[in-house]
Design a protein around this motif. Structure first.
Motif, short mmCIF file in Angstrom:
data_model
loop_
_atom_site.label_atom_id
_atom_site.label_comp_id
_atom_site.label_asym_id
_atom_site.label_seq_id
_atom_site.Cartn_x
_atom_site.Cartn_y
_atom_site.Cartn_z
N LEU A 39 0.83 -1.20 0.00
CA LEU A 39 0.00 0.00 0.00
C LEU A 39 0.86 1.25 0.00
O LEU A 39 0.57 2.22 -0.71
CB LEU A 39 -0.95 0.00 1.20
N LYS A 43 1.64 4.79 -3.19
CA LYS A 43 1.44 6.22 -2.93
C LYS A 43 2.77 6.98 -3.02
O LYS A 43 3.31 7.45 -2.02
CB LYS A 43 0.82 6.42 -1.53
N ASP A 114 -2.25 10.40 3.07
CA ASP A 114 -2.58 9.47 1.99
C ASP A 114 -2.74 8.04 2.50
O ASP A 114 -3.24 7.17 1.78
CB ASP A 114 -1.46 9.49 0.93
N PHE A 115 -2.33 7.82 3.73
CA PHE A 115 -2.29 6.47 4.29
C PHE A 115 -2.26 6.63 5.81
O PHE A 115 -1.40 7.34 6.33
CB PHE A 115 -1.00 5.82 3.78
N GLY A 138 -8.96 9.07 -1.87
CA GLY A 138 -8.08 8.09 -2.49
C GLY A 138 -7.10 7.48 -1.50
O GLY A 138 -6.37 6.55 -1.83
N PHE A 140 -5.71 5.53 2.01
CA PHE A 140 -5.98 4.26 2.69
C PHE A 140 -6.05 4.47 4.20
O PHE A 140 -5.20 5.13 4.78
CB PHE A 140 -4.86 3.25 2.42
N ASP A 174 -14.88 3.06 0.94
CA ASP A 174 -15.06 1.77 0.28
C ASP A 174 -14.25 0.78 1.12
O ASP A 174 -13.04 0.92 1.24
CB ASP A 174 -14.56 1.82 -1.15
N VAL A 188 -10.81 2.73 1.68
CA VAL A 188 -10.36 3.77 0.76
C VAL A 188 -11.35 4.91 0.83
O VAL A 188 -12.56 4.70 0.70
CB VAL A 188 -10.27 3.23 -0.68
N LYS A 189 -10.86 6.12 1.04
CA LYS A 189 -11.75 7.28 1.10
C LYS A 189 -12.15 7.66 -0.31
O LYS A 189 -11.30 7.92 -1.15
CB LYS A 189 -11.07 8.45 1.82
N THR A 190 -13.44 7.69 -0.55
CA THR A 190 -13.96 7.94 -1.90
C THR A 190 -14.57 9.32 -2.06
O THR A 190 -14.87 9.74 -3.18
CB THR A 190 -15.02 6.89 -2.26
#
Length: 192
Positions: A39, A43, A114-115, A138, A140, A174, A188-190
């Motif tokens: 993961l 990124k 981002d993570f 986008g 995680f 998601d 995952v942030k949508t």
């Protein structure tokens, strides 16, 4: 990858050895480590956050997947266990350590990530909405120890079940449930 075999971070092996001497038994396993590394690699130039450094086992995997432009901030309240992480990972300029209360750290956040690997109560069972506000679209959000297991205390099993339901009901995430290791969730942030 060397000769078709995924390499284990050298620091991970040393961290596990010192963790055992310290009696610290909450280190990330290899399966979880492989996921975190993959993961992180997805990124480039990413801004990463780990809540719950522990002795640095999971951080070693995250770092191993990061490119040179990425950065990791890792937070833990226990300076004794975090000192092992600092010993093996502290020379990496991409990593910054914060020794302090995770809840206070989350309350004072101003940047997006981002993570996020939430491996402690704050950011997982406490202040969930607040930490997810700081996850970029986008990005995680990863947690483990979420599926009922006999080795988990009853209180934690109940909290984990409620947490999973809360995450599943969020329209901005998601969710992928991974039924291995200690039970992982990859969100995952949508949407904002």
């Amino acid at each position: 990858m060397e000769n078709g075999v995924i390499q284990i971070p050298e620091a991970y092996v040393r961290i596990l050895q010192e963790s055992e001497l310290l009696g610290f038994q909450q280190s990330c396993d290899r399966k979880t480590g492989f996921l975190l590394k993959g993961l992180a690699a997805s990124k480039p130039g990413g801004n990463f956050l780990e809540l719950g450094t522990g002795t640095g086992a999971s951080a070693s995997w995250i770092i191993d997947g990061m490119d040179e432009r990425s950065k990791l901030t890792t937070v833990d309240i226990d300076s004794k266990v975090q000192s092992i992480a600092r010993k093996y990972l502290g020379d990496d300029r991409r990593v910054s350590f914060c020794c302090g209360d995770g809840a206070a750290f989350i309350q004072n956040l101003t940047e997006g990530f981002d993570f996020i690997f939430a491996d402690t109560w704050p950011g997982k069972f406490e202040l969930l909405d607040k930490i997810l506000d700081h996850l970029n679209v986008g990005g995680f959000y990863v947690i483990h120890d979420v599926f009922p297991q006999s080795k988990l205390p009853e209180e934690l099993r109940i909290k984990a079940t409620k947490l999973l339901k809360t995450l599943q009901e969020r329209p901005d995430l998601d969710i992928t449930e991974l039924d291995w290791s200690t039970g992982l969730v990859l969100a995952v942030k949508t949407a904002v």
